[in-house]
Design a protein around this motif. Structure first.
Motif, PDB file in Angstrom:
ATOM      1  N   UNK A  88       0.842  -1.195   0.000  1.00 57.54           N
ATOM      2  CA  UNK A  88       0.000   0.000   0.000  1.00 57.54           C
ATOM      3  C   UNK A  88       0.882   1.252   0.000  1.00 57.54           C
ATOM      4  N   UNK A  89       0.677   2.095  -1.008  1.00 57.49           N
ATOM      5  CA  UNK A  89       1.441   3.340  -1.121  1.00 57.49           C
ATOM      6  C   UNK A  89       0.519   4.458  -1.588  1.00 57.49           C
ATOM      7  N   UNK A  90       0.544   5.572  -0.878  1.00 61.16           N
ATOM      8  CA  UNK A  90      -0.142   6.790  -1.302  1.00 61.16           C
ATOM      9  C   UNK A  90       0.299   7.910  -0.375  1.00 61.16           C
ATOM     10  N   UNK A  91      -0.114   9.133  -0.668  1.00 58.38           N
ATOM     11  CA  UNK A  91       0.256  10.267   0.173  1.00 58.38           C
ATOM     12  C   UNK A  91      -0.844  11.317   0.185  1.00 58.38           C
ATOM     13  N   UNK A  92      -0.869  12.117   1.243  1.00 57.95           N
ATOM     14  CA  UNK A  92      -1.750  13.283   1.349  1.00 57.95           C
ATOM     15  C   UNK A  92      -1.058  14.253   2.294  1.00 57.95           C
ATOM     16  N   UNK A  93      -1.594  15.463   2.431  1.00 57.34           N
ATOM     17  CA  UNK A  93      -0.853  16.451   3.214  1.00 57.34           C
ATOM     18  C   UNK A  93      -1.760  17.435   3.933  1.00 57.34           C
ATOM     19  N   UNK A  94      -1.151  18.335   4.669  1.00 53.26           N
ATOM     20  CA  UNK A  94      -1.870  19.294   5.504  1.00 53.26           C
ATOM     21  C   UNK A  94      -2.876  20.092   4.689  1.00 53.26           C
ATOM     22  N   UNK A 144     -10.508  10.856   1.025  1.00 57.21           N
ATOM     23  CA  UNK A 144     -11.382   9.723   1.304  1.00 57.21           C
ATOM     24  C   UNK A 144     -10.640   8.426   1.084  1.00 57.21           C
ATOM     25  N   UNK A 145     -10.865   7.456   1.958  1.00 53.50           N
ATOM     26  CA  UNK A 145     -10.239   6.132   1.849  1.00 53.50           C
ATOM     27  C   UNK A 145     -11.378   5.145   1.647  1.00 53.50           C
ATOM     28  N   UNK A 157     -18.491  15.670  -1.405  1.00 58.56           N
ATOM     29  CA  UNK A 157     -18.669  17.089  -1.083  1.00 58.56           C
ATOM     30  C   UNK A 157     -17.530  17.681  -0.263  1.00 58.56           C
ATOM     31  N   UNK A 158     -16.753  16.844   0.424  1.00 60.72           N
ATOM     32  CA  UNK A 158     -15.751  17.410   1.335  1.00 60.72           C
ATOM     33  C   UNK A 158     -14.314  17.043   0.982  1.00 60.72           C
ATOM     34  N   UNK A 159     -14.110  16.050   0.128  1.00 60.75           N
ATOM     35  CA  UNK A 159     -12.753  15.550  -0.100  1.00 60.75           C
ATOM     36  C   UNK A 159     -12.034  16.271  -1.228  1.00 60.75           C
ATOM     37  N   UNK A 160     -10.746  16.495  -1.037  1.00 55.12           N
ATOM     38  CA  UNK A 160      -9.884  16.998  -2.102  1.00 55.12           C
ATOM     39  C   UNK A 160      -9.476  15.874  -3.036  1.00 55.12           C
ATOM     40  N   UNK A 161      -9.445  14.671  -2.496  1.00 55.65           N
ATOM     41  CA  UNK A 161      -9.044  13.516  -3.289  1.00 55.65           C
ATOM     42  C   UNK A 161      -9.459  12.235  -2.605  1.00 55.65           C
ATOM     43  N   UNK A 162      -9.059  11.111  -3.176  1.00 55.78           N
ATOM     44  CA  UNK A 162      -9.470   9.817  -2.624  1.00 55.78           C
ATOM     45  C   UNK A 162      -8.406   8.759  -2.895  1.00 55.78           C
ATOM     46  N   UNK A 194      -5.378  10.034  -5.574  1.00 55.80           N
ATOM     47  CA  UNK A 194      -5.161  11.379  -6.098  1.00 55.80           C
ATOM     48  C   UNK A 194      -6.433  12.189  -6.080  1.00 55.80           C
ATOM     49  N   UNK A 195      -6.442  13.292  -6.809  1.00 55.19           N
ATOM     50  CA  UNK A 195      -7.644  14.115  -6.895  1.00 55.19           C
ATOM     51  C   UNK A 195      -8.727  13.352  -7.658  1.00 55.19           C
TER      52      UNK A 195
END
Length: 320
Positions: free
Chosen positions: A21-27, A32-33, A198-203, A215-216
């Motif tokens: 499992x590899x992914x990233x997100x930030x401040x 969404x997962x 409605x709330x997520x920048x990406x998933x 990603x987005x």
């Protein structure tokens, strides 16, 4: 802060719960997962929360290794599990006070922090109730409050909207937006994809322990349309919807003649969806050519990728 998962693996018996499992997100981001039941979401989140150890791989919070420094990571991490214990002998304020104490908060600072959290999560009126007396919505609020006690930079929320009524879901969504605006990095798992939309920048989409995409929403939509290798190497695209006072056939044909348009299709009567090569800055020239051709265009805008559609196309629904 950037959170990066590098090839996390976890196996229980013959079941590979997390498979590289590899992914990233930030401040400031809410990611969404999502995935079918048994896909590996909870396992991955427990590893990130230092509650489970990976068989291999690592998670980095900026340059801090989870494998090497789990105690340090716990100081800036907030974890909300999918359920709250139903203790019969502990009140809401006592429960939160316990976690404040083990987080190292003392005296006036502890009391001030708890008051602020109770106000933020609207728990003041039920602070003396016992945990087993609470409704599902109130339990979720208490669980969120517990995750906020140490003012974390990173929040991991496992099915926080499960079992909530519509009002409670709206209130939770508003709270999460505020937390993201405060600069917190938030990973949230949920089966209610319309809420995440409605709330997520990406998933991040996971199935059978493997990441299918991250990603987005626009990049995920492009990924499921073109395939992973091609998507990574292809030029950027923008999908727009154009409304006309006609059947849309002439508009579609005009778009297909434009060298900057990769595809165009009738989305609904009088509505055409077009994929334009490049970024949003490349849209106005295309639209200018359509207006110059005298087409009866009444409106246009960027098409939003639908998370439910992306999820259904990328997953097969198979269990481990």
């Amino acid at each position: 802060m950037k959170i990066t998962l590098n090839n996390i693996c976890k196996k229980y018996g013959k079941t590979q719960a997390a498979d590289n499992v590899s992914f990233s997100f930030e401040s400031g981001q809410i990611y969404g997962f999502i995935g079918p039941n048994g896909a590996g979401k909870t396992t991955t989140m427990k590893i990130m929360a230092t509650l489970e150890e990976p068989d291999s791989g690592d998670v980095f919070f900026d340059d801090v290794s989870l494998v090497n420094y789990p105690d340090k990571i716990r100081t800036f991490l907030g974890y909300m599990p999918d359920s709250l214990p139903e203790f019969k002998d502990i009140q809401v304020w006592e429960y939160l006070d316990f976690f404040a104490r083990i987080s190292g908060l003392k005296g006036v600072r502890r009391r001030k922090t708890l008051v602020e959290i109770e106000e933020f999560t609207n728990l003041g009126e039920i602070r003396t109730k016992y945990l087993n007396e609470l409704s599902k919505g109130m339990k979720q609020r208490v669980s969120l409050a517990r995750a906020l006690v140490n003012n974390p930079s990173v929040m991991l929320l496992d099915e926080p909207a499960a079992g909530l009524d519509p009002r409670a879901r709206l209130e939770l969504r508003a709270l999460l937006k505020i937390l993201a605006e405060q600069g917190k990095a938030i990973l949230i798992s949920s089966h209610i994809l319309s809420e995440l939309q409605d709330i997520c920048n990406g998933a991040v989409i996971i199935e059978k322990g493997r990441i299918l995409g991250a990603g987005t929403l626009d990049s995920l939509n492009h990924l499921q349309e073109t395939g992973s290798d091609e998507a990574k190497e292809s030029t950027p695209t923008v999908v727009i919807k154009i409304h006309v006072l006609s059947s849309g056939e002439e508009l579609r044909n005009r778009l297909l003649e434009d060298p900057n348009v990769l595809s165009a299709s009738l989305f609904a009567p009088g509505e055409v969806e077009a994929t334009i090569k490049g970024t949003e800055q490349d849209v106005p020239p295309v639209m200018a050519r359509l207006f110059a051709a005298g087409l009866p265009i009444v409106g246009f805008g960027k098409a939003q990728a639908e998370l439910e559609t992306i999820f259904m196309k990328m997953t097969s629904g198979k269990l481990q």
